[in-house]
Design an enzyme around this catalytic site. Structure first.
Site, mmCIF file in Angstrom:
data_model
loop_
_atom_site.group_PDB
_atom_site.id
_atom_site.type_symbol
_atom_site.label_atom_id
_atom_site.label_comp_id
_atom_site.label_asym_id
_atom_site.label_seq_id
_atom_site.Cartn_x
_atom_site.Cartn_y
_atom_site.Cartn_z
ATOM 1 N N ARG A 1 0.822 -1.211 0.000
ATOM 2 C CA ARG A 1 0.000 0.000 0.000
ATOM 3 C C ARG A 1 0.867 1.277 0.000
ATOM 4 O O ARG A 1 0.560 2.245 -0.701
ATOM 5 C CB ARG A 1 -0.815 -0.072 1.293
ATOM 6 C CG ARG A 1 -1.862 0.902 1.456
ATOM 7 C CD ARG A 1 -2.344 0.842 2.908
ATOM 8 N NE ARG A 1 -3.047 2.059 3.177
ATOM 9 C CZ ARG A 1 -4.286 2.264 2.791
ATOM 10 N NH1 ARG A 1 -4.968 1.315 2.191
ATOM 11 N NH2 ARG A 1 -4.865 3.404 3.017
ATOM 12 N N TYR B 1 -0.914 -12.973 -0.087
ATOM 13 C CA TYR B 1 -0.289 -12.768 -1.411
ATOM 14 C C TYR B 1 1.037 -12.027 -1.288
ATOM 15 O O TYR B 1 1.320 -11.412 -0.262
ATOM 16 C CB TYR B 1 -1.232 -12.021 -2.364
ATOM 17 C CG TYR B 1 -1.837 -10.711 -1.882
ATOM 18 C CD1 TYR B 1 -1.135 -9.511 -1.985
ATOM 19 C CD2 TYR B 1 -3.131 -10.666 -1.357
ATOM 20 C CE1 TYR B 1 -1.713 -8.301 -1.584
ATOM 21 C CE2 TYR B 1 -3.699 -9.463 -0.934
ATOM 22 C CZ TYR B 1 -2.988 -8.287 -1.059
ATOM 23 O OH TYR B 1 -3.542 -7.097 -0.647
ATOM 24 N N ASP C 1 -13.148 7.037 0.950
ATOM 25 C CA ASP C 1 -13.712 6.520 2.203
ATOM 26 C C ASP C 1 -14.519 7.566 2.959
ATOM 27 O O ASP C 1 -15.347 7.220 3.799
ATOM 28 C CB ASP C 1 -12.588 6.026 3.127
ATOM 29 C CG ASP C 1 -12.188 4.582 2.834
ATOM 30 O OD1 ASP C 1 -12.630 4.040 1.803
ATOM 31 O OD2 ASP C 1 -11.429 4.003 3.634
HETATM 32 C C1 LIG Z 1 -7.438 -4.147 6.092
HETATM 33 C C2 LIG Z 1 -7.801 -3.387 4.842
HETATM 34 C C3 LIG Z 1 -7.466 -3.901 3.591
HETATM 35 C C4 LIG Z 1 -7.821 -3.190 2.418
HETATM 36 N N1 LIG Z 1 -7.492 -3.722 1.200
HETATM 37 C C5 LIG Z 1 -7.853 -3.066 0.076
HETATM 38 C C6 LIG Z 1 -7.516 -3.599 -1.219
HETATM 39 O O1 LIG Z 1 -6.882 -4.660 -1.331
HETATM 40 N N2 LIG Z 1 -7.913 -2.894 -2.338
HETATM 41 C C7 LIG Z 1 -8.604 -1.716 -2.245
HETATM 42 O O2 LIG Z 1 -8.951 -1.125 -3.296
HETATM 43 N N3 LIG Z 1 -8.924 -1.186 -1.031
HETATM 44 C C8 LIG Z 1 -8.564 -1.824 0.111
HETATM 45 N N4 LIG Z 1 -8.869 -1.290 1.332
HETATM 46 C C9 LIG Z 1 -9.587 -0.002 1.397
HETATM 47 C C10 LIG Z 1 -8.644 1.179 1.223
HETATM 48 O O3 LIG Z 1 -7.575 1.096 2.129
HETATM 49 C C11 LIG Z 1 -9.399 2.495 1.436
HETATM 50 O O4 LIG Z 1 -10.619 2.456 0.753
HETATM 51 C C12 LIG Z 1 -8.574 3.682 0.934
HETATM 52 O O5 LIG Z 1 -7.401 3.799 1.689
HETATM 53 C C13 LIG Z 1 -9.387 4.975 1.016
HETATM 54 O O6 LIG Z 1 -8.586 6.056 0.585
HETATM 55 P P1 LIG Z 1 -8.945 7.529 1.021
HETATM 56 O O7 LIG Z 1 -7.941 8.398 0.349
HETATM 57 O O8 LIG Z 1 -10.383 7.781 0.803
HETATM 58 O O9 LIG Z 1 -8.723 7.541 2.598
HETATM 59 P P2 LIG Z 1 -7.363 7.389 3.398
HETATM 60 O O10 LIG Z 1 -6.389 6.550 2.665
HETATM 61 O O11 LIG Z 1 -7.757 6.979 4.775
HETATM 62 O O12 LIG Z 1 -6.765 8.869 3.442
HETATM 63 C C14 LIG Z 1 -7.357 9.907 4.184
HETATM 64 C C15 LIG Z 1 -6.280 10.958 4.479
HETATM 65 O O13 LIG Z 1 -6.901 12.098 5.064
HETATM 66 C C16 LIG Z 1 -6.085 12.550 6.135
HETATM 67 N N5 LIG Z 1 -6.941 13.294 7.065
HETATM 68 C C17 LIG Z 1 -7.915 12.779 7.855
HETATM 69 N N6 LIG Z 1 -8.479 13.758 8.579
HETATM 70 C C18 LIG Z 1 -7.858 14.925 8.240
HETATM 71 C C19 LIG Z 1 -7.998 16.259 8.656
HETATM 72 N N7 LIG Z 1 -8.906 16.633 9.584
HETATM 73 N N8 LIG Z 1 -7.203 17.210 8.092
HETATM 74 C C20 LIG Z 1 -6.286 16.875 7.150
HETATM 75 N N9 LIG Z 1 -6.083 15.590 6.738
HETATM 76 C C21 LIG Z 1 -6.876 14.630 7.273
HETATM 77 C C22 LIG Z 1 -5.498 11.276 6.707
HETATM 78 O O14 LIG Z 1 -4.331 11.524 7.469
HETATM 79 C C23 LIG Z 1 -5.233 10.465 5.441
HETATM 80 O O15 LIG Z 1 -3.938 10.710 4.915
HETATM 81 C C24 LIG Z 1 -8.525 -1.970 2.510
HETATM 82 C C25 LIG Z 1 -8.852 -1.456 3.781
HETATM 83 C C26 LIG Z 1 -8.488 -2.161 4.929
HETATM 84 C C27 LIG Z 1 -8.876 -1.602 6.266
#
Ligand SMILES: Cc1cc2nc3c(=O)[nH]c(=O)nc-3n(C[C@H](O)[C@H](O)[C@H](O)COP(=O)(O)OP(=O)(O)OC[C@H]3O[C@@H](n4cnc5c(N)ncnc54)[C@H](O)[C@@H]3O)c2cc1C
Length: 384
Positions: free
Chosen positions: A111, A217, A298
């Site tokens: 990741r 994997y 997310d």
């Molecule tokens: C165990 C596990 C396995 C997974 N495996 C997969 C997979 O194989 N394939 C897949 O497609 N998905 C997978 N996922 C899902 C995937 O990890 C998430 O859907 C993805 O990381 C979402 O990305 P995002 O950018 O929306 O959120 P995030 O990656 O959570 O990023 C959010 C960012 O916002 C920042 N932030 C939060 N609040 C604030 C604030 N108030 N001010 C400024 N910054 C802030 C955080 O620090 C972070 O950097 C998995 C999830 C888990 C839990």
């Protein structure tokens, strides 16, 4: 901050996979966005990630085709086995098969490697670290954002890509009440050399038990790093969060998989440490958009990881949003954001639901509706 006409000044909150992919997708259409991220420095948390063809379509279009081909592991099949006997319930071909069928490969990688590659696509002066959003206020002229360090920024529009605990979502829609599933995901990455000859094969393998499972994997093309992630019942009153940094107990993990096939036990026995993530469920939100502020990834459609599609959805969101903003330059931003929501919500809601069921690929499955989506070409008009 001012912005030329037809070039909105866009702020993205959160530099996770969704935030950096979004900035990179916007740049493909000549739209510059600044990202504000609370973290001071990104760390290499032990986690793998599967990227299906719908996700790699996005990554290839953003410019990561060669990088992925040189570094990521391309599993031969999506192999599903019975927890104790090892009997195969489904062995879905990946590698050449998905390239021929969906025009893009299936990769497994670390990741942090994916995040780093995406981050490098965004000029560093557009990523502002150590900026934790604490408040935002909007009116018909724009949005004012406040950060924990006391600084303020003004934007024409804000994209909340701040993840599962999104403050942007809370400001728009109020506090949420996620349901703890009573389950925990243990996960780790470690050098494959620790396996001391135990073979895990060329597949991405899921071992299905009656009430728990484990997915295993490689995360590098060289196969020198291995990943596993579990899902198992654990004390329903347990209060650990959805967190990439919570440590897990190895003995608890080993005991939970004591009856599994010897290959599974060997993989768990070789692991030096584990992290754990509490698994919560949420229903689709009523809306992702309010005025000039909208949600992505997310922040608006968190899901259980059982289909490995959460990050894939954030990647798709990014490209569809960038295309909407490009196609509707100069138009009302709220209307453009509403179009993005209307185009994306039915798909992400369907995947949220299917992921929660945790049956994906256990038996013969047709993944066309998930893998066959191309965010770069999907029509931007709503079908009646
Ligand atoms: C165990 C596990 C396995 C997974 N495996 C997969 C997979 O194989 N394939 C897949 O497609 N998905 C997978 N996922 C899902 C995937 O990890 C998430 O859907 C993805 O990381 C979402 O990305 P995002 O950018 O929306 O959120 P995030 O990656 O959570 O990023 C959010 C960012 O916002 C920042 N932030 C939060 N609040 C604030 C604030 N108030 N001010 C400024 N910054 C802030 C955080 O620090 C972070 O950097 C998995 C999830 C888990 C839990």
């Amino acid at each position: 901050m001012s912005s030329p006409k037809n070039q909105p000044n866009i702020v993205i909150i959160g530099a996770g996979i969704g935030g950096v992919a979004c900035a990179s997708a916007l740049a493909k259409f000549g739209i510059k966005a600044h990202i504000y991220e609370q973290t001071l420095q990104f760390s290499r948390v032990g986690a793998g990630i599967q990227m299906g063809p719908n996700a790699t379509q996005v990554l290839h279009g953003l410019g990561l085709k060669d990088h992925l081909a040189q570094t990521a592991f391309q599993p031969k099949t999506n192999l599903n086995r019975v927890w104790n006997t090892g009997e195969v319930s489904n062995d879905y071909p990946l590698s050449e098969h998905v390239i021929a069928k969906y025009g893009s490969p299936f990769y497994a990688l670390h990741r942090a490697d994916l995040h780093e590659a995406l981050t490098k696509l965004v000029p560093s002066e557009q990523i502002h670290l150590g900026k934790k959003l604490t408040a935002l206020h909007q009116d018909d002229k724009g949005v004012e954002l406040q950060f924990a360090d006391g600084s303020k920024v003004h934007a024409d529009a804000v994209i909340g890509a701040d993840g599962v605990h999104s403050l942007t979502r809370e400001i728009l829609l109020g506090p949420e009440a996620p349901r703890f599933t009573g389950r925990i995901a243990y996960r780790t990455t470690y050098p494959s050399s620790r396996l001391k000859g135990v073979e895990i094969g060329d597949s991405r393998t899921k071992w299905w038990g009656p009430d728990r499972h484990i997915v295993i994997y490689y995360v590098t093309k060289k196969r020198d790093e291995i990943y596993f992630v579990t899902s198992q019942p654990e004390d329903a009153t347990w209060t650990t969060k959805e967190s990439w940094s919570s440590k897990g107990d190895l003995k608890t993990l080993q005991d939970a998989y004591a009856g599994f096939h010897p290959d599974v036990q060997a993989v768990i026995a070789a692991c030096p440490e584990v992290h754990k993530w509490a698994l919560f469920e949420r229903d689709p939100l009523s809306t992702w958009v309010q005025g000039r502020v909208m949600l992505l990834g997310d922040a608006c459609h968190p899901m259980t990881p059982y289909m490995a599609q959460g990050a894939a959805m954030a990647l798709e969101d990014s490209v569809v949003l960038a295309r909407c903003l490009d196609a509707h330059r100069g138009d009302d931003l709220n209307a453009t954001f509403k179009l993005y929501e209307a185009l994306r919500k039915p798909r992400t809601s369907e995947i949220q639901k299917a992921s929660g069921a945790n049956q994906w690929m256990q038996n013969k499955t047709n993944p066309d509706w998930v893998y066959g989506y191309n965010a770069w070409t999907v029509p931007l008009e709503m079908t009646p």
